[in-house]
Design a protein around this motif. Sequence first.
Motif, PDB file in Angstrom:
ATOM      1  N   LYS A 307      -4.390  -3.367  -7.567  1.00 38.78           N
ATOM      2  CA  LYS A 307      -4.361  -4.766  -7.140  1.00 38.78           C
ATOM      3  C   LYS A 307      -5.760  -5.384  -7.189  1.00 38.78           C
ATOM      4  N   LYS A 309      -7.994  -4.545  -9.414  1.00 38.73           N
ATOM      5  CA  LYS A 309      -8.165  -4.779 -10.845  1.00 38.73           C
ATOM      6  C   LYS A 309      -7.514  -6.091 -11.279  1.00 38.73           C
ATOM      7  N   GLU A 310      -6.284  -6.304 -10.838  1.00 41.24           N
ATOM      8  CA  GLU A 310      -5.565  -7.538 -11.176  1.00 41.24           C
ATOM      9  C   GLU A 310      -6.312  -8.760 -10.644  1.00 41.24           C
ATOM     10  N   GLN A 313      -9.626  -9.466 -12.587  1.00 50.95           N
ATOM     11  CA  GLN A 313      -9.406  -9.960 -13.940  1.00 50.95           C
ATOM     12  C   GLN A 313      -8.837 -11.374 -13.958  1.00 50.95           C
ATOM     13  N   ARG A 314      -8.205 -11.790 -12.849  1.00 46.16           N
ATOM     14  CA  ARG A 314      -7.697 -13.168 -12.771  1.00 46.16           C
ATOM     15  C   ARG A 314      -8.824 -14.184 -12.654  1.00 46.16           C
TER      16      ARG A 314
END
Length: 315
Positions: A307, A309-310, A313-314
């Motif tokens: 999470k 990482k997500e 990257q957003r």
Amino acid sequence: MNIGIDMMGGDYAPQEAVKGVKQYLLKNSFEQLHLVLFGNEEQLKPLLSENEVPQEKYTIQPTSQVIGMNEHPTKALKEKTDSSIAVGFQHLAAGKIDAFISAGNTGAMMVGAMFSIKVVEGVLRPTISSVIPKPDGSTGLLLDVGLNADCKPEHLNQFAVMGSVFCQYIFGVENPKVGLMNVGEEEGKGNILAQAAYPMLKSNKAINFIGNVEGRDVFRNQADVMVCEGFTGNVILKMAESIYDIAQEQQIDNPYLNRFNFEIYGGTPVLGVEKPVIIGHGISHATAFSNMIDVAVKMLNTDVLGKVKEAVQRI
């Protein structure tokens, strides 16, 4: 779920590490949990037997070397390839374990975390955090606390995102309040770093930024996540640790002050790398080792690093 533990790292290893393993297994009965214990087999076998640690719950991975607390991290990892830390990271990188825990040489753990496994794509710098107890019973998160002594505004912006995700999924805080450590509440206060980081944090839609927080707010419920460069964070961390020590010296038994005992939080997770790496205090006893295992289990069960990482990257 396979969790690796450096059984030789720390001032009281391997005795306290073994006791910590037993303590955790007595409190938890996860059938899917298996512990891989890295260390000197001749020392570990009698201790595990003496403490009646269930044999089906662990595997010993024999190692012949130990990285001392004062050794140069990079040099030690290169020269002591059969050390408990080096072999632990080899297993983590190869996918033989899902998380790795150590109370040994902090520098070696950081070098291993950043070079043995991947840094999350998009992360400028991994960070380490510290739990801050609040008087109302909640906990805050302070980062960075020593890994990055000098930072750029972009680093603090990412620390805020990673800290918010960790606070949400590990502490259960919905929409965590993020504050920037500063010398005043007003926008425009502080040094060049703080002044440049403020507008970046303010415009970051991925976090709930509430503005500046001061030193007097650290132990209050002003913010759930507090970001700063590692120099300031480490000073605050060491000050917080001294509160518990002073309370013990003065024989003060206070529910709030007792929560400054680092052992009840286990260790510090490295945020910004692909797999859970938990770093414990060099003076960790059994309770700290037990709680480090608990932190690793929670991180794996919630996939908090995925999470993180997500979220990174957003932005």
